[in-house]
Design a protein around this motif. Structure first.
Motif, PDB file in Angstrom:
ATOM      1  N   MET A   1      56.713 -44.621   0.234  1.00 50.95           N
ATOM      2  CA  MET A   1      56.212 -46.000   0.115  1.00 50.95           C
ATOM      3  C   MET A   1      56.221 -46.434  -1.355  1.00 50.95           C
ATOM      4  N   ASP A   2      56.596 -47.626  -1.610  1.00 47.91           N
ATOM      5  CA  ASP A   2      56.730 -48.133  -2.971  1.00 47.91           C
ATOM      6  C   ASP A   2      55.587 -49.109  -3.269  1.00 47.91           C
ATOM      7  N   VAL A   3      54.627 -48.649  -4.076  1.00 44.73           N
ATOM      8  CA  VAL A   3      53.500 -49.513  -4.410  1.00 44.73           C
ATOM      9  C   VAL A   3      53.727 -50.147  -5.774  1.00 44.73           C
ATOM     10  N   GLN A   4      53.596 -51.463  -5.838  1.00 44.84           N
ATOM     11  CA  GLN A   4      53.863 -52.199  -7.076  1.00 44.84           C
ATOM     12  C   GLN A   4      52.725 -53.168  -7.375  1.00 44.84           C
ATOM     13  N   ASN A   5      52.676 -53.614  -8.635  1.00 50.64           N
ATOM     14  CA  ASN A   5      51.738 -54.673  -8.995  1.00 50.64           C
ATOM     15  C   ASN A   5      52.388 -56.012  -8.711  1.00 50.64           C
ATOM     16  N   CYS A   6      51.619 -56.908  -8.142  1.00 52.03           N
ATOM     17  CA  CYS A   6      52.127 -58.253  -7.887  1.00 52.03           C
ATOM     18  C   CYS A   6      52.390 -58.944  -9.221  1.00 52.03           C
ATOM     19  N   ARG A   7      53.553 -59.582  -9.314  1.00 49.07           N
ATOM     20  CA  ARG A   7      53.973 -60.289 -10.515  1.00 49.07           C
ATOM     21  C   ARG A   7      53.022 -61.435 -10.844  1.00 49.07           C
ATOM     22  N   GLU A   8      52.422 -62.037  -9.826  1.00 48.22           N
ATOM     23  CA  GLU A   8      51.545 -63.183 -10.015  1.00 48.22           C
ATOM     24  C   GLU A   8      50.110 -62.798 -10.325  1.00 48.22           C
ATOM     25  N   CYS A   9      49.496 -62.002  -9.434  1.00 47.73           N
ATOM     26  CA  CYS A   9      48.069 -61.751  -9.540  1.00 47.73           C
ATOM     27  C   CYS A   9      47.759 -60.327  -9.985  1.00 47.73           C
ATOM     28  N   GLY A  10      48.781 -59.450 -10.045  1.00 45.62           N
ATOM     29  CA  GLY A  10      48.565 -58.102 -10.541  1.00 45.62           C
ATOM     30  C   GLY A  10      47.986 -57.123  -9.529  1.00 45.62           C
ATOM     31  N   ARG A  11      47.708 -57.593  -8.315  1.00 47.48           N
ATOM     32  CA  ARG A  11      47.160 -56.719  -7.283  1.00 47.48           C
ATOM     33  C   ARG A  11      48.227 -55.717  -6.822  1.00 47.48           C
ATOM     34  N   LEU A  12      47.782 -54.521  -6.424  1.00 46.79           N
ATOM     35  CA  LEU A  12      48.728 -53.537  -5.897  1.00 46.79           C
ATOM     36  C   LEU A  12      49.066 -53.877  -4.454  1.00 46.79           C
ATOM     37  N   PHE A  13      50.322 -53.685  -4.105  1.00 45.10           N
ATOM     38  CA  PHE A  13      50.707 -53.942  -2.715  1.00 45.10           C
ATOM     39  C   PHE A  13      51.925 -53.096  -2.370  1.00 45.10           C
ATOM     40  N   ASN A  14      52.223 -52.960  -1.099  1.00 49.55           N
ATOM     41  CA  ASN A  14      53.398 -52.207  -0.660  1.00 49.55           C
ATOM     42  C   ASN A  14      54.644 -53.057  -0.819  1.00 49.55           C
ATOM     43  N   TYR A  15      55.471 -52.654  -1.765  1.00 48.27           N
ATOM     44  CA  TYR A  15      56.662 -53.447  -2.086  1.00 48.27           C
ATOM     45  C   TYR A  15      57.772 -53.173  -1.079  1.00 48.27           C
ATOM     46  N   LEU A  16      58.295 -54.250  -0.495  1.00 43.34           N
ATOM     47  CA  LEU A  16      59.329 -54.085   0.534  1.00 43.34           C
ATOM     48  C   LEU A  16      60.683 -54.628   0.093  1.00 43.34           C
ATOM     49  N   GLY A  17      60.789 -55.012  -1.181  1.00 45.83           N
ATOM     50  CA  GLY A  17      62.057 -55.576  -1.656  1.00 45.83           C
ATOM     51  C   GLY A  17      61.927 -57.058  -1.904  1.00 45.83           C
ATOM     52  N   GLY A  18      62.951 -57.633  -2.535  1.00 49.38           N
ATOM     53  CA  GLY A  18      62.931 -59.060  -2.853  1.00 49.38           C
ATOM     54  C   GLY A  18      62.027 -59.315  -4.052  1.00 49.38           C
ATOM     55  N   GLN A  19      61.357 -60.464  -4.058  1.00 54.05           N
ATOM     56  CA  GLN A  19      60.499 -60.809  -5.182  1.00 54.05           C
ATOM     57  C   GLN A  19      59.267 -59.909  -5.208  1.00 54.05           C
ATOM     58  N   ARG A  20      58.835 -59.563  -6.434  1.00 49.27           N
ATOM     59  CA  ARG A  20      57.690 -58.658  -6.541  1.00 49.27           C
ATOM     60  C   ARG A  20      56.395 -59.447  -6.416  1.00 49.27           C
ATOM     61  N   LEU A  21      56.096 -59.895  -5.207  1.00 47.81           N
ATOM     62  CA  LEU A  21      54.893 -60.683  -4.954  1.00 47.81           C
ATOM     63  C   LEU A  21      54.136 -60.064  -3.786  1.00 47.81           C
ATOM     64  N   CYS A  22      52.798 -60.043  -3.899  1.00 51.98           N
ATOM     65  CA  CYS A  22      51.989 -59.542  -2.795  1.00 51.98           C
ATOM     66  C   CYS A  22      52.063 -60.558  -1.651  1.00 51.98           C
ATOM     67  N   PRO A  23      51.720 -60.151  -0.429  1.00 50.70           N
ATOM     68  CA  PRO A  23      51.829 -61.083   0.708  1.00 50.70           C
ATOM     69  C   PRO A  23      51.077 -62.388   0.476  1.00 50.70           C
ATOM     70  N   GLY A  24      49.911 -62.304  -0.175  1.00 49.75           N
ATOM     71  CA  GLY A  24      49.120 -63.506  -0.433  1.00 49.75           C
ATOM     72  C   GLY A  24      49.856 -64.478  -1.337  1.00 49.75           C
ATOM     73  N   CYS A  25      50.430 -63.955  -2.444  1.00 41.08           N
ATOM     74  CA  CYS A  25      51.135 -64.819  -3.391  1.00 41.08           C
ATOM     75  C   CYS A  25      52.438 -65.331  -2.792  1.00 41.08           C
ATOM     76  N   LYS A  26      53.061 -64.514  -1.959  1.00 42.38           N
ATOM     77  CA  LYS A  26      54.299 -64.935  -1.314  1.00 42.38           C
ATOM     78  C   LYS A  26      54.013 -66.138  -0.413  1.00 42.38           C
ATOM     79  N   ALA A  27      52.918 -66.078   0.313  1.00 40.01           N
ATOM     80  CA  ALA A  27      52.541 -67.179   1.202  1.00 40.01           C
ATOM     81  C   ALA A  27      52.244 -68.436   0.381  1.00 40.01           C
ATOM     82  N   LYS A  28      51.570 -68.231  -0.771  1.00 39.49           N
ATOM     83  CA  LYS A  28      51.247 -69.367  -1.638  1.00 39.49           C
ATOM     84  C   LYS A  28      52.521 -70.012  -2.168  1.00 39.49           C
ATOM     85  N   LEU A  29      53.481 -69.154  -2.550  1.00 39.71           N
ATOM     86  CA  LEU A  29      54.749 -69.656  -3.084  1.00 39.71           C
ATOM     87  C   LEU A  29      55.504 -70.432  -2.004  1.00 39.71           C
TER      88      LEU A  29
END
Ligand code: ZN
Ligand code: ZN
Length: 134
Positions: A1-29
């Motif tokens: 599993m690839d855990v990364q910091n969200c580019r926007e808010c810095g929260r850790l999340f399971n990175y699945l590819g594409g933009q480095r955004l957590c699900p919350g920030c992705k939804a906001k975007l």
């Protein structure tokens, strides 16, 4: 599993590819994308910086959406982005029509060596020029 910091808010999340955004920030975007899309539709002459200010989205993000062809400015709009090849103004995508044709022609030449047409026209043109000279 690839855990990364969200580019926007810095929260850790399971990175699945594409933009480095957590699900919350992705939804906001995605929300912002829908807002921008609507805004461009309703304000056809708004410049990219106006769209950026009105929707609190960076101009870079807007241009990226345009390059991805998710967003497009209307054909008669004075607003657009630059062709990546020649700098001409375009309303969506990465290249202007002329460069797209050029690229397609180059690709075609690589794959099937369809270069017969151009020399034929050139010789016909020079023949006509010779005719005019006489
Ligand atoms: Zn986030
Ligand atoms: Zn171009």
């Amino acid at each position: 599993m690839d855990v990364q910091n969200c580019r926007e808010c810095g929260r850790l999340f399971n990175y699945l590819g594409g933009q480095r955004l957590c699900p919350g920030c992705k939804a906001k975007l995605e929300d912002k994308f829908q807002k921008v899309k609507k805004y461009i539709y309703e304000n056809k002459d708004a410049s990219i910086s106006e769209v950026s200010e009105a929707n609190e989205v960076s101009t870079q993000q807007i241009k990226q959406w345009v390059r991805e062809e998710r967003l497009s400015f209307s054909k008669d709009s004075a607003v657009g982005i630059e062709c990546e090849s020649c700098g001409a103004m375009i309303h969506t995508g990465r290249f202007c029509d002329a460069c797209k044709k050029q690229l397609a022609a180059n690709l075609g030449a690589v794959y099937s060596k369809k270069t017969v047409e151009a020399p034929q026209r050139n010789s016909r043109e020079s023949a006509r020029m010779r005719f005019l000279d006489n």
